[in-house]
Design a protein around this motif. Structure first.
Motif, PDB file in Angstrom:
ATOM      1  N   PRO B 311     -14.508   6.796  -3.997  1.00  0.00           N
ATOM      2  CA  PRO B 311     -15.732   7.153  -4.728  1.00  0.00           C
ATOM      3  C   PRO B 311     -17.010   7.045  -3.895  1.00  0.00           C
ATOM      4  CG  PRO B 311     -14.858   5.046  -5.484  1.00  0.00           C
ATOM      5  CD  PRO B 311     -13.850   5.612  -4.555  1.00  0.00           C
ATOM      6  N   ALA B 312     -16.956   6.415  -2.743  1.00  0.00           N
ATOM      7  CA  ALA B 312     -18.146   6.270  -1.908  1.00  0.00           C
ATOM      8  C   ALA B 312     -17.718   6.437  -0.449  1.00  0.00           C
ATOM      9  CB  ALA B 312     -18.784   4.899  -2.147  1.00  0.00           C
ATOM     10  N   PRO B 313     -18.657   6.635   0.461  1.00  0.00           N
ATOM     11  CA  PRO B 313     -18.285   6.921   1.848  1.00  0.00           C
ATOM     12  C   PRO B 313     -17.513   5.790   2.536  1.00  0.00           C
ATOM     13  CG  PRO B 313     -20.577   7.513   1.465  1.00  0.00           C
ATOM     14  CD  PRO B 313     -20.115   6.779   0.241  1.00  0.00           C
ATOM     15  N   VAL B 314     -16.604   6.178   3.396  1.00  0.00           N
ATOM     16  CA  VAL B 314     -15.811   5.229   4.186  1.00  0.00           C
ATOM     17  C   VAL B 314     -16.008   5.489   5.692  1.00  0.00           C
ATOM     18  CG1 VAL B 314     -13.475   4.372   4.657  1.00  0.00           C
ATOM     19  CG2 VAL B 314     -14.083   5.101   2.328  1.00  0.00           C
ATOM     20  N   HIS B 315     -16.034   6.740   6.068  1.00  0.00           N
ATOM     21  CA  HIS B 315     -16.086   7.096   7.499  1.00  0.00           C
ATOM     22  C   HIS B 315     -14.927   6.420   8.227  1.00  0.00           C
ATOM     23  CE1 HIS B 315     -20.052   9.021   7.317  1.00  0.00           C
ATOM     24  NE2 HIS B 315     -20.394   8.062   6.478  1.00  0.00           N
ATOM     25  N   TYR B 316     -13.734   6.765   7.793  1.00  0.00           N
ATOM     26  CA  TYR B 316     -12.566   6.020   8.287  1.00  0.00           C
ATOM     27  C   TYR B 316     -12.275   6.223   9.758  1.00  0.00           C
ATOM     28  CZ  TYR B 316      -8.948   9.840   7.788  1.00  0.00           C
ATOM     29  OH  TYR B 316      -8.173  10.962   7.904  1.00  0.00           O
ATOM     30  N   TYR B 317     -12.854   7.296  10.340  1.00  0.00           N
ATOM     31  CA  TYR B 317     -12.592   7.585  11.750  1.00  0.00           C
ATOM     32  C   TYR B 317     -13.347   6.647  12.679  1.00  0.00           C
ATOM     33  CZ  TYR B 317     -17.108   9.591  10.926  1.00  0.00           C
ATOM     34  OH  TYR B 317     -18.424   9.731  10.556  1.00  0.00           O
ATOM     35  N   ARG B 318     -14.262   5.860  12.145  1.00  0.00           N
ATOM     36  CA  ARG B 318     -15.026   4.959  13.021  1.00  0.00           C
ATOM     37  C   ARG B 318     -14.175   3.724  13.323  1.00  0.00           C
ATOM     38  NH1 ARG B 318     -20.619   4.655   9.591  1.00  0.00           N
ATOM     39  NH2 ARG B 318     -21.349   6.797   9.918  1.00  0.00           N
ATOM     40  N   GLY B 319     -13.844   3.564  14.584  1.00  0.00           N
ATOM     41  CA  GLY B 319     -13.102   2.368  14.982  1.00  0.00           C
ATOM     42  C   GLY B 319     -11.642   2.646  15.259  1.00  0.00           C
ATOM     43  N   THR B 320     -10.885   1.592  15.502  1.00  0.00           N
ATOM     44  CA  THR B 320      -9.492   1.742  15.926  1.00  0.00           C
ATOM     45  C   THR B 320      -8.701   2.608  14.951  1.00  0.00           C
ATOM     46  OG1 THR B 320      -8.906  -0.289  14.783  1.00  0.00           O
ATOM     47  CG2 THR B 320      -9.360  -0.474  17.140  1.00  0.00           C
ATOM     48  N   VAL B 321      -7.811   3.414  15.496  1.00  0.00           N
ATOM     49  CA  VAL B 321      -6.964   4.273  14.668  1.00  0.00           C
ATOM     50  C   VAL B 321      -6.085   3.425  13.754  1.00  0.00           C
ATOM     51  CG1 VAL B 321      -5.002   5.853  14.806  1.00  0.00           C
ATOM     52  CG2 VAL B 321      -7.034   6.259  16.190  1.00  0.00           C
ATOM     53  N   GLN B 322      -5.429   2.412  14.340  1.00  0.00           N
ATOM     54  CA  GLN B 322      -4.663   1.452  13.533  1.00  0.00           C
ATOM     55  C   GLN B 322      -5.651   0.366  13.152  1.00  0.00           C
ATOM     56  OE1 GLN B 322      -1.475   0.951  12.555  1.00  0.00           O
ATOM     57  NE2 GLN B 322      -0.285   2.440  13.725  1.00  0.00           N
ATOM     58  N   ALA B 323      -5.946   0.238  11.873  1.00  0.00           N
ATOM     59  CA  ALA B 323      -7.054  -0.645  11.501  1.00  0.00           C
ATOM     60  C   ALA B 323      -6.646  -1.761  10.551  1.00  0.00           C
ATOM     61  CB  ALA B 323      -8.178   0.172  10.883  1.00  0.00           C
ATOM     62  N   GLY B 324      -5.399  -1.833  10.152  1.00  0.00           N
ATOM     63  CA  GLY B 324      -5.031  -2.892   9.225  1.00  0.00           C
ATOM     64  C   GLY B 324      -3.579  -2.786   8.818  1.00  0.00           C
ATOM     65  N   LEU B 325      -3.077  -3.890   8.312  1.00  0.00           N
ATOM     66  CA  LEU B 325      -1.647  -4.010   8.070  1.00  0.00           C
ATOM     67  C   LEU B 325      -1.400  -4.796   6.784  1.00  0.00           C
ATOM     68  CD1 LEU B 325       1.140  -3.645   9.470  1.00  0.00           C
ATOM     69  CD2 LEU B 325       0.748  -5.854  10.563  1.00  0.00           C
ATOM     70  N   VAL B 326      -0.555  -4.234   5.896  1.00  0.00           N
ATOM     71  CA  VAL B 326      -0.075  -4.974   4.716  1.00  0.00           C
ATOM     72  C   VAL B 326       1.394  -5.278   4.954  1.00  0.00           C
ATOM     73  CG1 VAL B 326       0.364  -4.898   2.229  1.00  0.00           C
ATOM     74  CG2 VAL B 326      -1.674  -3.769   3.163  1.00  0.00           C
ATOM     75  N   GLU B 327       1.740  -6.564   4.916  1.00  0.00           N
ATOM     76  CA  GLU B 327       3.110  -6.956   5.261  1.00  0.00           C
ATOM     77  C   GLU B 327       3.945  -7.414   4.063  1.00  0.00           C
ATOM     78  OE1 GLU B 327       3.335  -8.817   9.395  1.00  0.00           O
ATOM     79  OE2 GLU B 327       1.247  -9.228   8.866  1.00  0.00           O
ATOM     80  N   ASP B 328       3.379  -7.323   2.866  1.00  0.00           N
ATOM     81  CA  ASP B 328       4.066  -7.873   1.692  1.00  0.00           C
ATOM     82  C   ASP B 328       5.345  -7.143   1.297  1.00  0.00           C
ATOM     83  OD1 ASP B 328       1.067  -8.491   1.544  1.00  0.00           O
ATOM     84  OD2 ASP B 328       1.931  -9.922   0.118  1.00  0.00           O
ATOM     85  N   GLU B 329       5.488  -5.883   1.677  1.00  0.00           N
ATOM     86  CA  GLU B 329       6.694  -5.125   1.294  1.00  0.00           C
ATOM     87  C   GLU B 329       7.707  -5.072   2.440  1.00  0.00           C
ATOM     88  OE1 GLU B 329       7.175  -4.102  -1.737  1.00  0.00           O
ATOM     89  OE2 GLU B 329       5.225  -3.653  -2.656  1.00  0.00           O
ATOM     90  N   ARG B 330       7.511  -5.904   3.425  1.00  0.00           N
ATOM     91  CA  ARG B 330       8.334  -5.856   4.630  1.00  0.00           C
ATOM     92  C   ARG B 330       9.740  -6.407   4.402  1.00  0.00           C
ATOM     93  NH1 ARG B 330       7.322  -6.855  10.367  1.00  0.00           N
ATOM     94  NH2 ARG B 330       9.324  -6.393  11.368  1.00  0.00           N
ATOM     95  N   GLY B 331       9.890  -7.344   3.490  1.00  0.00           N
ATOM     96  CA  GLY B 331      11.162  -8.046   3.343  1.00  0.00           C
ATOM     97  C   GLY B 331      12.260  -7.178   2.743  1.00  0.00           C
ATOM     98  N   HIS B 332      13.458  -7.745   2.694  1.00  0.00           N
ATOM     99  CA  HIS B 332      14.584  -7.061   2.048  1.00  0.00           C
ATOM    100  C   HIS B 332      14.689  -7.585   0.618  1.00  0.00           C
ATOM    101  CE1 HIS B 332      18.468  -5.420   1.170  1.00  0.00           C
ATOM    102  NE2 HIS B 332      19.020  -6.612   1.063  1.00  0.00           N
ATOM    103  N   ASP B 333      14.398  -6.735  -0.344  1.00  0.00           N
ATOM    104  CA  ASP B 333      14.413  -7.149  -1.748  1.00  0.00           C
ATOM    105  C   ASP B 333      15.105  -6.057  -2.556  1.00  0.00           C
ATOM    106  OD1 ASP B 333      13.970  -7.824  -4.336  1.00  0.00           O
ATOM    107  OD2 ASP B 333      11.767  -7.805  -4.217  1.00  0.00           O
TER     108      ASP B 333
END
Ligand code: FAD
Ligand code: SF4
Lengths: 167, 520
Positions: B311-333
């Motif tokens: 809903p508001a500006p992000v300008h996602y191209y500014r900065g590192t291409v890989q910018a963050g990581l969610v690891e909560d779904e990584r496990g075997h469930d």
């Protein structure tokens, strides 16, 4: 149609910096069916339909036509597809969309030209190249202020003496 | 560049094929141990000044040009390996996320049980032993969030990922462990958030073998790097030992470099192809292929982009291409309805790549909407475990050849039902993440570029089950080694490069030991 004449024609349109809509109106008034102006107008109209921006600059679309022209000059098959596509557009209802091989060619050739054009970037708000300006570290890489700032354990500090976050 | 020269008939050298994550690292590690190496690289030498902030120009400059003969069913028939050709290999282009495989992934067969249609296997390396090598690889590459290295600061795209992730109840969210300097280190500067990591890091803040491992190896005086040299065939003597590598030099002339040992690190598709193209009367099915496993179990990752108009500006191209990581779904469930896990990784592209990746072949009002709202985009890539299938494989094309007259690789892949179930789950979560913050529209797009290519020379304890032993040494040929991701028995959910580097470091010690013991 001669590539030479077409280039001149496009150069004039570019120099006048006409928006495609104005340019097309002018073409529609002036052109006789089958002449270079009419072909260019049709091609330009087709390119504009690929990316119908509300506030469209002229130059990227003219550049797309130039690239199509250059392609046609070196690739007879592409030239044929373009000629056939333009003819079909002319035969069809007013406002008919490009189709078939012609459309595929427009997608493959014109869209990359358009989305890679600095004037389209300006409309999009994309700032592009940043090396010459020291990256985005001092130019808003973390200026988003409409969400809470993530906590310190999720990210590192901004190197001191440089931009601070939104808080 | 170094000026060391070894003779073509010098059979005391180790020849390494490919100068990317695996080959570049191995070259340095062997040279540091006193071993003389010739590094053959098909691509040319780049300098930092070659790295332009131009997505199309860099694609033309360093992407591997030959498309394989892809006989997969649609839509996979549009896929092609997306790897680099140049000194530094795909570490020129990579985005730097440097993650370990986890214990459950290293024991996929044990953790997930038998799954129909999947050739699951456990890694024949103990997890605690690999952990030591991971720590050394992280040190070498300067990985953020490991050792004493701070994480990178969060850019705008990260802020969206973080807040959306919290809305879904995720707790393991960070800017991620990246082989990108968060402060000056190792003679290289800290990241200045330029974006364009995929076009080659112009300041060298991102780890690449181009300006770390390779010059260091050259400084020992024991490396000869031969750029613009394409290995065509590995040749062997009567004792079933490899004796050298036939290659085409920069002028297209064929040369035979003799070798004491050969290490293949050409990235999985080309590595398998090279073994298959090296078939001889003694090895009619390709070198080191008595198991029939060369080229099989070709895995990539379950891989999809989810980007949303916020809903508001992000300008996602500014900065590192890989910018963050969610690891909560990584496990075997298994309650989620699939085996293995996935990661959500904040990612961004410039306008050209964004348009072509999210709306391939699309034109008209939808494309205009994307362009007009580009500044409002936030984005991530889903990366999930891809189960190995025996018939997902690299073969030799029967119809198409490269400019040297050698068969191009054929690739054939099918999606396993587990991949589909994982993807549906991940897509739903990723979309919900952005919707929780009021996203106005989301884009879900598969990727036709195979960025992670793994498994085609799989590692196994028994010579019946795989191509190489736990050291990457071919079961059939003691002085032939595989030094890239094609060794992986399974893909795990993590990007592969840290593991490739860790395995190369581990392999170097083993090769040195074998040479000292005169076993090779
Ligand atoms: C866009 C993109 C983003 C990525 N991001 C990440 C990431 O964030 N994290 C991560 O872990 N991984 C990432 N990767 C993957 C990473 O780049 C690879 O895992 C890694 O580079 C593979 O190392 P390698 O040594 O196997 O092959 P490469 O690095 O690809 O090197 C192989 C080299 O071999 C050369 N070669 C091939 N055939 C021959 C021959 N016959 N003779 C001589 N030379 C030859 C090639 O020219 C090339 O230079 C990314 C990849 C891409 C494409
Ligand atoms: S964002 Fe950082 S790592 Fe990426 S290219 Fe720029 S300086 Fe290099």
């Amino acid at each position: 149609m001669s590539a030479e004449t077409r280039r001149d024609f496009l150069a004039i349109a570019a120099a006048l910096s006409l928006t495609p809509a104005v340019f097309l109106q002018a073409c529609a008034r002036l052109a006789q069916p089958g002449d270079v102006e009419a072909d260019d107008a049709a091609l330009l109209a087709a390119c504009q339909r690929l990316l119908p921006l509300v506030d469209a600059p002229a130059e990227p679309f003219l550049e797309a036509v130039r690239q199509l022209d250059a392609l046609a000059a070196r690739d007879p098959q592409a030239a044929q597809a373009i000629a056939a596509g333009i003819a079909a557009l002319r035969r069809g209802r007013p406002g008919a969309a490009p189709a078939g091989d012609f459309l595929a060619l427009l997608i493959a050739t014109a869209i990359p030209v358009l989305v890679n054009h600095p004037e389209i970037w300006r409309v999009a708000g994309y700032e592009g190249e940043s090396y010459s300006r020291g990256g985005y570290l001092l130019r808003g890489f973390n200026d988003l202020a409409w969400l809470p700032e993530p906590p310190a354990d999720s990210m590192g500090a901004v190197p001191s003496g440089t931009a601070t976050g939104a808080d | 560049m170094g000026d060391m020269r070894f003779g073509l008939d010098d059979d005391g050298v180790v020849v390494i094929i490919g100068s990317g994550a695996g080959g570049g690292t191995l070259a340095n590690e062997l040279c540091q141990r006193g071993i003389r190496c010739v590094l053959l690289e098909a691509g040319r030498q780049f300098t930092l000044a070659d790295f332009e902030h131009d997505e199309f120009a860099m694609t033309r400059k360093f992407i591997w040009p030959d498309a394989p003969d892809n006989t997969s069913p649609p839509p996979l028939d549009r896929e092609r390996p997306h790897v680099c050709k140049g000194v530094g290999g795909t570490t020129l282009h990579w985005s730097g996320l440097a993650l370990r495989l986890e214990a459950h992934e290293l024991a996929a067969r044990r953790s997930y049980g038998a799954i129909s249609g999947a050739a699951l296997a456990d890694w024949p390396i103990p997890a605690d032993e690999l952990a030591l090598w991971y720590a050394r690889a992280e040190e070498k590459m300067g990985v953020t969030g490991t050792g004493d290295r701070p994480l990178l600061p969060g850019n705008n795209n990260f802020k969206v990922l973080y807040n959306g992730g919290r809305q879904l109840g995720y707790r393991h969210i960070s800017t991620g462990r990246l082989a990108i300097n968060s402060r000056p280190r190792d003679g290289r500067p800290a990241c200045i958030q330029m974006g364009f990591c995929l076009q080659g890091c112009r300041i060298g803040a991102k780890w690449s073998t181009l300006y770390t491992e390779i010059p260091r190896a050259e400084a020992t005086g024991r490396l000869e790097l031969r750029a613009d040299c394409t290995a065509l065939q590995i040749v062997h003597d009567n004792r079933h030992r490899v004796s050298g590598v036939l290659y085409a030099d920069s002028e297209g002339r064929q040369q035979l470099q003799h070798a004491r040992a050969v290490c293949v690190a050409a990235n999985s598709v080309e590595s398998a192809r090279l073994l298959l193209n090296s078939a001889s009367a003694a090895f009619p099915d390709g070198l080191a292929n008595s198991s029939g496993q060369v080229g099989r179990n070709y895995t990539s990752h379950v891989h999809e982009f989810v980007m949303a108009e916020m809903p508001a500006p992000v300008h996602y191209y500014r900065g590192t291409v890989q910018a963050g990581l969610v690891e909560d779904e990584r496990g075997h469930d298994p309650r989620r309805g699939f085996a293995g896990g996935y990661l959500l990784q904040a990612i961004s592209f410039g306008l050209p790549f964004t348009a072509l990746a999210l709306l391939p072949g699309v034109w008209g009002p939808r494309l205009a909407t994307l362009v007009e709202n580009y500044t409002h985009l936030a984005g991530l890539v889903i990366l999930g475990e891809d189960l190995p299938q025996s018939d997902n494989r690299v073969t030799l094309s029967s119809t198409r050849k490269d400019r040297f007259g050698l068969p191009l690789p054929g690739i054939h892949r099918r999606t396993h039902p587990n991949d589909t179930a994982l993807m549906h789950h991940a897509r739903e979560r990723a979309t919900a993440l952005y919707e929780s913050l009021g996203a106005r529209r989301s884009y879900v797009a598969g990727s036709t570029g195979l960025t992670h290519n793994l498994g085609t020379n799989r590692m196994s304890r028994s010579p019946r089950d795989g191509v190489v032993n736990p050291w990457g040494q071919c079961h059939d040929i003691a002085n032939l080694f595989i030094s890239d991701g094609s060794q992986f028995p399974t893909s795990g959910a993590a990007n592969p490069t840290l593991t490739i580097v860790a395995l190369a470091m581990r392999q170097a010690g083993y090769i040195a030991g074998q040479m000292t013991a005169r076993a090779i």
